[in-house]
Scaffold this motif. Sequence first.
Motif, PDB file in Angstrom:
ATOM      1  N   THR A 175       0.811  -1.219   0.000  1.00  0.00           N
ATOM      2  CA  THR A 175       0.000   0.000   0.000  1.00  0.00           C
ATOM      3  C   THR A 175       0.842   1.265   0.000  1.00  0.00           C
ATOM      4  O   THR A 175       0.333   2.340  -0.298  1.00  0.00           O
ATOM      5  CB  THR A 175      -0.926   0.026   1.229  1.00  0.00           C
ATOM      6  OG1 THR A 175      -0.132  -0.084   2.425  1.00  0.00           O
ATOM      7  CG2 THR A 175      -1.917  -1.126   1.182  1.00  0.00           C
ATOM      8  N   ASP A 176       2.133   1.161   0.363  1.00  0.00           N
ATOM      9  CA  ASP A 176       3.023   2.325   0.418  1.00  0.00           C
ATOM     10  C   ASP A 176       4.124   2.119  -0.618  1.00  0.00           C
ATOM     11  O   ASP A 176       4.935   1.206  -0.509  1.00  0.00           O
ATOM     12  CB  ASP A 176       3.623   2.461   1.820  1.00  0.00           C
ATOM     13  CG  ASP A 176       4.493   3.707   1.958  1.00  0.00           C
ATOM     14  OD1 ASP A 176       4.726   4.394   0.935  1.00  0.00           O
ATOM     15  OD2 ASP A 176       4.949   3.991   3.078  1.00  0.00           O
ATOM     16  N   GLN A 213     -10.273  -6.882  -0.987  1.00  0.00           N
ATOM     17  CA  GLN A 213     -11.657  -6.561  -0.649  1.00  0.00           C
ATOM     18  C   GLN A 213     -11.752  -5.963   0.748  1.00  0.00           C
ATOM     19  O   GLN A 213     -12.409  -4.935   0.964  1.00  0.00           O
ATOM     20  CB  GLN A 213     -12.522  -7.823  -0.730  1.00  0.00           C
ATOM     21  CG  GLN A 213     -13.979  -7.614  -0.352  1.00  0.00           C
ATOM     22  CD  GLN A 213     -14.688  -6.648  -1.263  1.00  0.00           C
ATOM     23  OE1 GLN A 213     -14.629  -6.789  -2.489  1.00  0.00           O
ATOM     24  NE2 GLN A 213     -15.354  -5.646  -0.709  1.00  0.00           N
ATOM     25  N   LEU A 214     -11.106  -6.577   1.714  1.00  0.00           N
ATOM     26  CA  LEU A 214     -11.142  -6.055   3.079  1.00  0.00           C
ATOM     27  C   LEU A 214     -10.406  -4.726   3.175  1.00  0.00           C
ATOM     28  O   LEU A 214     -10.784  -3.859   3.971  1.00  0.00           O
ATOM     29  CB  LEU A 214     -10.533  -7.072   4.049  1.00  0.00           C
ATOM     30  CG  LEU A 214     -11.260  -8.423   4.130  1.00  0.00           C
ATOM     31  CD1 LEU A 214     -10.630  -9.300   5.205  1.00  0.00           C
ATOM     32  CD2 LEU A 214     -12.745  -8.242   4.406  1.00  0.00           C
ATOM     33  N   LEU A 215      -9.370  -4.553   2.368  1.00  0.00           N
ATOM     34  CA  LEU A 215      -8.651  -3.276   2.332  1.00  0.00           C
ATOM     35  C   LEU A 215      -9.578  -2.179   1.812  1.00  0.00           C
ATOM     36  O   LEU A 215      -9.611  -1.070   2.364  1.00  0.00           O
ATOM     37  CB  LEU A 215      -7.411  -3.405   1.457  1.00  0.00           C
ATOM     38  CG  LEU A 215      -6.519  -2.164   1.327  1.00  0.00           C
ATOM     39  CD1 LEU A 215      -5.968  -1.761   2.682  1.00  0.00           C
ATOM     40  CD2 LEU A 215      -5.380  -2.443   0.350  1.00  0.00           C
ATOM     41  N   ARG A 216     -10.343  -2.481   0.753  1.00  0.00           N
ATOM     42  CA  ARG A 216     -11.315  -1.502   0.238  1.00  0.00           C
ATOM     43  C   ARG A 216     -12.385  -1.183   1.260  1.00  0.00           C
ATOM     44  O   ARG A 216     -12.908  -0.071   1.306  1.00  0.00           O
ATOM     45  CB  ARG A 216     -11.953  -2.030  -1.050  1.00  0.00           C
ATOM     46  CG  ARG A 216     -11.038  -2.014  -2.262  1.00  0.00           C
ATOM     47  CD  ARG A 216     -11.830  -2.263  -3.531  1.00  0.00           C
ATOM     48  NE  ARG A 216     -12.414  -3.589  -3.556  1.00  0.00           N
ATOM     49  CZ  ARG A 216     -11.822  -4.664  -4.073  1.00  0.00           C
ATOM     50  NH1 ARG A 216     -10.623  -4.544  -4.620  1.00  0.00           N
ATOM     51  NH2 ARG A 216     -12.412  -5.839  -4.079  1.00  0.00           N
ATOM     52  N   ASP A 217     -12.706  -2.173   2.088  1.00  0.00           N
ATOM     53  CA  ASP A 217     -13.724  -1.963   3.123  1.00  0.00           C
ATOM     54  C   ASP A 217     -13.189  -1.199   4.327  1.00  0.00           C
ATOM     55  O   ASP A 217     -13.929  -0.959   5.282  1.00  0.00           O
ATOM     56  CB  ASP A 217     -14.288  -3.313   3.590  1.00  0.00           C
ATOM     57  CG  ASP A 217     -15.106  -3.994   2.507  1.00  0.00           C
ATOM     58  OD1 ASP A 217     -15.490  -3.308   1.536  1.00  0.00           O
ATOM     59  OD2 ASP A 217     -15.353  -5.210   2.620  1.00  0.00           O
ATOM     60  N   GLY A 218     -11.893  -0.857   4.302  1.00  0.00           N
ATOM     61  CA  GLY A 218     -11.303  -0.091   5.397  1.00  0.00           C
ATOM     62  C   GLY A 218     -11.097  -0.873   6.667  1.00  0.00           C
ATOM     63  O   GLY A 218     -11.194  -0.306   7.764  1.00  0.00           O
ATOM     64  N   GLN A 219     -10.785  -2.152   6.549  1.00  0.00           N
ATOM     65  CA  GLN A 219     -10.657  -2.992   7.738  1.00  0.00           C
ATOM     66  C   GLN A 219      -9.202  -3.195   8.163  1.00  0.00           C
ATOM     67  O   GLN A 219      -8.846  -4.230   8.716  1.00  0.00           O
ATOM     68  CB  GLN A 219     -11.338  -4.338   7.483  1.00  0.00           C
ATOM     69  CG  GLN A 219     -12.823  -4.207   7.195  1.00  0.00           C
ATOM     70  CD  GLN A 219     -13.539  -5.539   7.225  1.00  0.00           C
ATOM     71  OE1 GLN A 219     -13.199  -6.438   7.994  1.00  0.00           O
ATOM     72  NE2 GLN A 219     -14.548  -5.678   6.391  1.00  0.00           N
ATOM     73  N   ILE A 275      -4.791  -6.868   8.764  1.00  0.00           N
ATOM     74  CA  ILE A 275      -6.207  -7.008   8.430  1.00  0.00           C
ATOM     75  C   ILE A 275      -6.681  -8.332   9.015  1.00  0.00           C
ATOM     76  O   ILE A 275      -6.386  -9.398   8.475  1.00  0.00           O
ATOM     77  CB  ILE A 275      -6.432  -7.008   6.909  1.00  0.00           C
ATOM     78  CG1 ILE A 275      -5.826  -5.770   6.257  1.00  0.00           C
ATOM     79  CG2 ILE A 275      -7.918  -7.090   6.586  1.00  0.00           C
ATOM     80  CD1 ILE A 275      -5.938  -5.765   4.741  1.00  0.00           C
ATOM     81  N   PRO A 276      -7.387  -8.310  10.115  1.00  0.00           N
ATOM     82  CA  PRO A 276      -7.898  -9.567  10.664  1.00  0.00           C
ATOM     83  C   PRO A 276      -8.997 -10.125   9.764  1.00  0.00           C
ATOM     84  O   PRO A 276      -9.738  -9.376   9.127  1.00  0.00           O
ATOM     85  CB  PRO A 276      -8.441  -9.158  12.035  1.00  0.00           C
ATOM     86  CG  PRO A 276      -8.750  -7.707  11.898  1.00  0.00           C
ATOM     87  CD  PRO A 276      -7.764  -7.139  10.923  1.00  0.00           C
ATOM     88  N   SER A 277      -9.078 -11.432   9.690  1.00  0.00           N
ATOM     89  CA  SER A 277     -10.109 -12.056   8.861  1.00  0.00           C
ATOM     90  C   SER A 277     -10.586 -13.337   9.522  1.00  0.00           C
ATOM     91  O   SER A 277     -10.026 -13.791  10.523  1.00  0.00           O
ATOM     92  CB  SER A 277      -9.561 -12.369   7.463  1.00  0.00           C
ATOM     93  OG  SER A 277      -8.755 -13.529   7.472  1.00  0.00           O
TER      94      SER A 277
END
Length: 735
Positions: A65-66, A271-277, A284-286
């Motif tokens: 992401t960076d 998907q979870l990154l787009r959801d701001g999780q 990102i916990p899942s």
Amino acid sequence: MNIWRGAGIGLLGAALWWMPVWSASAADLGASADLPDYATVRQSWRPSDVRLLAADGREIQRIRTDFSARRGDWVPLQDISAALQRAVIQSEDQRFYAHGGVDWLASASAAWSAAWGDGRRGASTLSMQLAAMLDADLRRGPDGRGVWQKWDQMQAARQLESRWSKTQILEAYLNLASYRGELRGVDALSRVMFQKQASGLTLQESALAAVLLRGPNAPLSVLAQRSCAVLRDLGRPDACAGLRDVIALSLSRAQARRFETPGLAPHWARQLLRDGQVEADGTIPSTLDAELQALAVRSVRRHLRDLQGTGVTDAAVVVLDNRSGAVLAYVGSSGNLSEAADVDHAQALRQAGSTLKPFLYAQALDERRLTAASLLDDSPLGLDGGSGLYIPDNYDHRFSGWVSARVALASSLNIPAVRALMLVGPDALAQRLTALGLPLTQGGDYYGYSLALGSADVTLLSLSNAYRALARGGDYAPVSTRSVDTHRPQSGHALFSPGAAWIVGDILADRQARARTFGLDSPLATGTWAAVKTGTSRDMRDNWCVGWSAAYTVGVWVGNSAGASMRQVSGVSGAGPIWHDLMAWLALRPAQPPLPDGVTSARIRFADGLEPARTEYFLGDTAQALFAPPSRDPAQAGRPRIAEPVDGTVIALDPDIPWDRQRVRLRAVDALSRPVADVRWFLDGQRYGPDGAPDWAPQPGRHVFELRDAAGSVLDRAWVTVRAGTWAASGSNGR
């Protein structure tokens, strides 16, 4: 100017040479008094990737992401190669463990070199360099450092030494330093350039890493010369042999993929990154199960290799927990086997095929329009589709006559499904499918009766969750993307009665009922109870296998990114084996869900032995003992009718094929849909062909076929219109 600056630094170094032991307190250190402590620096370190964690905390995916720098994890000093520590100290700060932040001997020597020598000797200790990493005001400018900036850097180094241990300083330095290009930190360096963990760096690799600190972008020849000098200083001149090749290989991997980076769930991570999780620590916990996710990835790749040459290049998998809605496994593509690996095929719109049939039958059961034993006519059918005649066909182009709803659904027969939709209505079914979360973009009138055969587009994720509603006794609830307690049932709302959902599940788990199409031994057969449905879209572009056990729902899609037709692949041969692998892994000997209230069982039989007698399940008071086709008049049973062509058929001749090579099949059946051979065909009032069912070479115009008995009485009639062009629309979705 450089001479005067060098002279100033020389005087400063000379003064420092005679200074007594520095006893200034942190409060006396001026501008550098607010350097962070070790704990703060380590806690604030962030890799350039976010990390997807499985439910048990294991890392299963990284997503960058960076892009300002390429950083890995923070590596404790005890996990960093001792060879690298020695090489860095030898190259950068030989008296690191002896000084208190400033090496006065090196400073005086460097000052003398700056004033009267070549100016290439440095004196910044590791502590001074680390202080500059932590304080932007101390960093070297384009013209180098001035006298007072150097003075502040020395103060900061002394402060650092008073608060940090030598171990902490060396550890932080190796983790914060820039090495080559965008690589920052020892973890990124070792896992990218050297393709190993930091603990495994060799002496040659360590020497290269050490000289990269001073010349990160130096050419190969310079790096080889400097690295060999470090090795000689370490007493290992023999290690210079082959060094140039090691350096060349390492530099070629400066943009390589990170070593041992888990890549099990890239699409779900995005998907979870787009959801701001993303948590504050970059994780990102899942709810993904690490072992199940790995199995799903392996199964996809293994079975797709078996399907090479069939047009199959991609697959997607979704596994859901029935109670909580947690996503336990999620595979969006086949990775390096895919033509579009970054496309998330689990959320791509694809034609549903026969996978919508269970919802149709559940709705028909709830509305008391059918029972599981109701007989449906599996014979040729033509319906007005508005723009032409809609003529559905079965996958194998065969017809079975009268069959029960149980056999029709389990064996995925198309004609009976269309007849069931004629009872329910396309609009009512479309509304129910939308309520189940399926992304239908049009109403039932748009799809017409083809909706029974899956003409609507759905995603694997939405389809799997709709099946989960059947697994939950008709109770629909959305997928849970956030971490949830899998032991806590999710609240939802009822879209089917528990009885209808249970009966549909019982049908889809019935091996005998699906034997007509799939046989008794297929990937759909599992060692434990499981309800399963396959589907193949029009032109063999997609195939599906979706099913559930008492605890889990598993959905699989197989196809290709281009939407091209596959060859000799159906839901049972394409998606089925992957589904079987996952369901077998999940199997904990779960029993069939218990019989819900409102469902009764009864012993039934069928007239004329259409199907064997059996115990069947019914909703409410819909049970009956005998099931027979609507017409049981013996006088009518043998009366033939025209099965093909269907009355009202519009045929468009193909201009690319000679007219005399194009044929239309003529077929007659009795009231029980059994073939009838002893009939007399008439075309436009004239006897046509011999007795039996001849083919017909169509001619443009409007024609009428008749069946007549020996006395000349008309038994049935079918009108046909023939035009030039392409063949008229007809439905043919797969199983």
